[in-house]
Enzyme design. Structure first.
Site, PDB file in Angstrom:
ATOM      1  N   GLU B  51      21.121  14.269 -41.500  1.00 29.71           N
ATOM      2  CA  GLU B  51      19.735  14.352 -41.970  1.00 29.71           C
ATOM      3  C   GLU B  51      18.741  14.641 -40.842  1.00 29.71           C
ATOM      4  O   GLU B  51      17.681  15.229 -41.076  1.00 29.71           O
ATOM      5  CB  GLU B  51      19.334  13.078 -42.706  1.00 29.71           C
ATOM      6  CG  GLU B  51      20.016  12.881 -44.057  1.00 29.71           C
ATOM      7  CD  GLU B  51      21.357  12.159 -43.957  1.00 29.71           C
ATOM      8  OE1 GLU B  51      21.875  11.998 -42.830  1.00 29.71           O
ATOM      9  OE2 GLU B  51      21.876  11.767 -45.018  1.00 29.71           O
ATOM     10  N   PHE B 113      22.158  -1.509 -52.657  1.00 29.02           N
ATOM     11  CA  PHE B 113      22.968  -0.597 -51.858  1.00 29.02           C
ATOM     12  C   PHE B 113      22.117   0.594 -51.401  1.00 29.02           C
ATOM     13  O   PHE B 113      21.430   1.217 -52.189  1.00 29.02           O
ATOM     14  CB  PHE B 113      24.172  -0.111 -52.675  1.00 29.02           C
ATOM     15  CG  PHE B 113      25.011   0.893 -51.936  1.00 29.02           C
ATOM     16  CD1 PHE B 113      25.700   0.531 -50.784  1.00 29.02           C
ATOM     17  CD2 PHE B 113      25.090   2.208 -52.374  1.00 29.02           C
ATOM     18  CE1 PHE B 113      26.460   1.458 -50.091  1.00 29.02           C
ATOM     19  CE2 PHE B 113      25.854   3.139 -51.685  1.00 29.02           C
ATOM     20  CZ  PHE B 113      26.538   2.760 -50.531  1.00 29.02           C
ATOM     21  N   GLN B 114      22.175   0.897 -50.131  1.00 28.70           N
ATOM     22  CA  GLN B 114      21.422   1.988 -49.513  1.00 28.70           C
ATOM     23  C   GLN B 114      19.914   1.863 -49.736  1.00 28.70           C
ATOM     24  O   GLN B 114      19.210   2.849 -49.897  1.00 28.70           O
ATOM     25  CB  GLN B 114      21.937   3.358 -49.978  1.00 28.70           C
ATOM     26  CG  GLN B 114      23.357   3.622 -49.473  1.00 28.70           C
ATOM     27  CD  GLN B 114      23.776   5.076 -49.548  1.00 28.70           C
ATOM     28  OE1 GLN B 114      23.366   5.793 -50.454  1.00 28.70           O
ATOM     29  NE2 GLN B 114      24.610   5.505 -48.605  1.00 28.70           N
ATOM     30  N   LYS B 163      15.087   6.231 -57.889  1.00 29.58           N
ATOM     31  CA  LYS B 163      16.048   7.015 -58.670  1.00 29.58           C
ATOM     32  C   LYS B 163      15.650   7.134 -60.143  1.00 29.58           C
ATOM     33  O   LYS B 163      15.805   8.189 -60.754  1.00 29.58           O
ATOM     34  CB  LYS B 163      17.445   6.375 -58.554  1.00 29.58           C
ATOM     35  CG  LYS B 163      18.535   7.242 -59.153  1.00 29.58           C
ATOM     36  CD  LYS B 163      19.929   6.751 -58.804  1.00 29.58           C
ATOM     37  CE  LYS B 163      20.976   7.711 -59.349  1.00 29.58           C
ATOM     38  NZ  LYS B 163      22.344   7.280 -59.023  1.00 29.58           N
ATOM     39  N   MET B 482      17.400  16.126 -15.889  1.00 27.44           N
ATOM     40  CA  MET B 482      16.046  15.630 -15.680  1.00 27.44           C
ATOM     41  C   MET B 482      16.063  14.150 -15.275  1.00 27.44           C
ATOM     42  O   MET B 482      15.284  13.713 -14.430  1.00 27.44           O
ATOM     43  CB  MET B 482      15.198  15.835 -16.937  1.00 27.44           C
ATOM     44  CG  MET B 482      13.724  15.555 -16.739  1.00 27.44           C
ATOM     45  SD  MET B 482      12.973  16.595 -15.458  1.00 27.44           S
ATOM     46  CE  MET B 482      12.233  17.891 -16.438  1.00 27.44           C
TER      47      MET B 482
END
Lengths: 159, 576
Positions: B51, B113-114, B163, B482
């Site tokens: 993502e 969940f999630q 949802k 760097m």
């Protein structure tokens, strides 16, 4: 510089957390906070006290104005205004008589909510400015204050 | 349309905003939306491999087109993985719409969940966010989100969709949102005549002016106006890292990038100026160096669309809080009679030209006697020549980023695509993916390092799936260059955790494993030929590893943290 801001926000989810979060996110501080819905319920009014240099306060106001849910930010400190804070104080006095005497010496109206004669304790309500409130607490003396709870400061510019 | 699910409403609303591409990754809470994607054909979905890459790809799409990029992720880990990319876009003011699935409304707060509090987690890094509480709101909220993301100072906007708001349990009729209903969203006004006049007075009174322009010119599509203003006045122009390309790098009035790794001439000109014309910039700490020592004799004329950028770091003597395009347009109308020629022959320009002659960038790019290995500056210069200076260039973060900024000359805006504000390693490859989606016929290259590329290297697979032939130039110095440079400068070369031992992959084989071409350039003598070979494979993804010197530092470099803007180290031995 102590500054009182009146922030009008839309009554939407997360609106309050956006305002409060802005302060912690950008390293500003909130010393006092008071929130309630406006009569129409579409908006909430937030009164908050913050400290900072003139430039910091200018940034705070601009950052608040940039929030999409904020409709207005007023700097009350820069105008003539009235401010009040309410405290509920549970006081233990030698006697209720001596407490009444002390009250008259302090020169403020204490509204006695309940009194327990046997234990010489009273629960009083007092309304004052933030500075006066500090003074009252000092005069009562920390030893006699059993418990204290104070609201955030509310304020309004004078008509 | 009737009999829509919430997911259908979302797709129709996105079409209304002329969205052609969504970058995303499916998951439980977003399944209804993915079903709606399946049942339509106008919006293309690009399935990334992580993502974070979806947000960077959308970001690259946006930076190269000016249109908002659109991201779709699921709840929980999908949302949290998107956070780095949202923060990247926020710091660089990139318009982006991030749609995140959420657990059903009645489960919110139950640690379902999630589940994660996306509104809360994203709050400090978004311009605004919405949570859907009724599917009927979707068309309006999408319209509001695009308006907020793209107007004023742009930025990312999150739409969190539980949802049950996108599913088929009820059907809805799509009706286009008519009005925005954003009564408290403030946009800056047009500049007033008085504001313009005060600016002109400052310009007319200045003997040592400098134009300091930045990302606001690119975002505000004001490059033409900037060029006209610079031409009319004859003033020297410096650009920030975010502004590169806003003014042509080969124009003689361009005196180089300003800031930590900017040119000596640009930083000195800022310091010795009497007027800084700040256009779409925010006086970032990577520009100013020590604030207390910043440009002691300069007046600041600051033009910015964001009121909070004005006088945040450096107080402005005169500020115009309007779009930089509008301000430049008005200034250009009045500046026609300015004596450009006397400016060009002024003592000020003589001084600047002397600085330029003393410290030319060619000092860094010419091939060095460094054995067989290639100097990274020389490599960037060779890439610039091989791509004829006309590529869309994304970069990751680190030394290679600064070398690219210094030595790839950008002549057009929207071509230099890097994470300037947040400094996000892993940005370059997915950003290139997004640029290529938007510009399939253009040359898109990603300049990266062997450290950064491994942070989102899985996107090589996405490039394969969608046949997106971007060219990757990986400057491999076998360490986090760097960080190593700072450890050299500030920690007596105590190299803490900057190398990978012998565990670096064989990048050529890795590229081939993903189905791409791989080229490894090890010797200075083969650099040009092998770059030409890579360029001959424009229809493929080519992973070009360039093995560069191990101990290079990026110079010039401001002396931090106590130096002024003009206190600069020009190589390992000399400060000027």
């Amino acid at each position: 510089m102590k500054t009182i801001l009146a922030v009008t926000v839309e009554n939407k989810p997360c609106a309050l957390s956006r305002v409060v979060g802005l302060f912690s996110q950008r390293g500003y501080n909130i010393e006092s906070l008071s929130v309630n819905r406006s009569p129409g319920k579409e908006y909430s009014k937030i009164i908050l006290i913050t400290h900072g240099t003139e430039r910091v306060i200018e940034q705070v106001i601009k950052q608040l104005e940039k929030l999409i849910n904020v409709s207005e930010v007023k700097n009350l400190t820069s105008t003539i205004h009235e401010e009040r804070q309410m405290s509920l104080i549970k006081v233990c006095a030698d006697s209720l008589e001596s407490f009444r005497l002390l009250c008259s010496q302090i020169g403020r109206v204490f509204h006695v909510l309940t009194a327990n004669q046997e234990q010489n304790t009273v629960l009083v309500q007092v309304t004052a400015t933030e500075d006066e409130m500090q003074n009252i607490v000092n005069l009562l003396g920390p030893a006699s204050i059993l418990d204290i709870v104070s609201s955030g400061v509310i304020a309004m510019d004078t008509p | 349309m009737i009999n829509c699910t919430g997911g259908d409403l979302l797709m129709l609303a996105l079409k209304e905003e002329e969205v052609d591409t969504i970058f995303g990754y499916p998951g439980g809470s977003a399944l209804h939306i993915y079903d709606a994607i399946y049942r339509q054909s106008e919006i293309r979905h690009i399935l990334v491999r992580h993502e974070q890459a979806a947000t960077h790809a959308a970001d690259g799409y946006s930076r190269s087109t000016g249109k908002p990029g659109v991201v779709l992720v699921t709840s929980g880990p999908g949302a949290t993985n998107a956070i780095t990319g949202i923060a990247t876009a926020y710091m660089d003011s990139i318009p982006m719409i991030v749609i995140s699935g959420q657990v059903p409304s009645d489960k919110i707060g139950e640690d379902a969940f999630q589940e994660t509090d996306m509104m809360g987690i994203s709050r400090p890094i978004v311009k605004h966010s919405f949570s859907i509480t009724d599917p009927n709101e979707i068309p309006l909220i999408v319209k509001q989100a695009f308006h907020i993301a793209t107007t004023g100072r742009p930025g990312p906007v999150v739409i969190d969709i539980p949802k049950n708001m996108s599913g088929p349990s009820a059907s809805y009729t799509y009706s286009r949102a008519q009005s925005l209903q954003l009564p408290n969203y403030k946009l800056p006004a047009q500049p007033t005549g008085q504001e313009i006049q005060t600016a002109l007075d400052m310009i007319n009174q200045s003997a040592r002016p400098i134009i300091y322009a930045g990302g606001g010119i690119v975002l505000g599509e004001a490059s033409e106006e900037l060029r006209e203003f610079a031409f009319s006045t004859g003033f020297p122009v410096t650009l920030t890292l975010m502004g590169l390309g806003a003014f042509p790098a080969d124009d003689e009035q361009f005196i180089g990038m300003v800031g930590m790794h900017g040119t000596v001439a640009a930083n000195r000109a800022m310091h010795h100026s009497d007027l800084i014309i700040a256009l779409g910039v925010r006086f970032d700490d990577r520009v100013t160096n020590k604030i207390e020592k910043f440009c002691p004799n300069s007046k600041v004329l600051h033009v910015d669309i964001d009121p909070t950028s004005i006088s945040k770091i450096i107080p402005a003597h005169h500020a115009i809080n309007s779009s930089v395009k509008d301000v430049l347009t008005d200034l250009n109308k009045s500046i026609q009679e300015f004596d450009r020629n006397s400016m060009k022959s002024s003592k000020w320009w003589q001084e600047i030209n002397e600085w330029r002659a003393c410290y030319p960038t060619s000092d860094y790019t010419s091939p060095k006697d460094c054995g067989q290995r290639i100097s990274p500056q020389h490599a960037i210069n060779a890439i610039y020549k091989a791509t004829k200076g006309d590529a869309f260039v994304t970069s990751d973060v680190g030394q290679h980023q600064m070398f690219a900024a210094q030595h790839y000359k950008f002549h057009k805006p929207n071509r230099w695509i890097n994470s300037g504000g947040l400094g996000t390693m892993g940005f370059g490859l997915p950003a290139a993916l997004g640029v290529k989606i938007a510009h399939p016929d253009e040359l898109v290259i990603c300049v990266t390092g062997e450290g950064s590329i491994q942070m989102c290297i899985q996107e090589l697979s996405t490039l394969k799936q969608y046949n997106l032939p971007v060219m990757i130039f990986c400057l491999n110095n076998e360490s986090l260059g760097m960080v190593k440079q700072w450890q050299d400068l500030n920690y007596e070369s105590r190299y803490s955790e900057i190398s990978y031992g012998d565990s670096l992959p064989d990048f050529t084989s890795l590229a081939k494993a993903y189905g791409h071409e791989g080229i490894c350039i090890q010797n200075q003598s083969e650099l040009e030929d092998k770059l030409a070979e890579a360029m001959s494979m424009r229809d493929k993804v080519v992973f070009v590893e360039i093995q560069v010197t191990h101990d290079e530092h990026v110079y010039p470099m401001q002396i931090v943290p106590h130096g002024s803007i003009k206190d600069i180290q020009i190589n390992k031995e000399e400060c000027v």
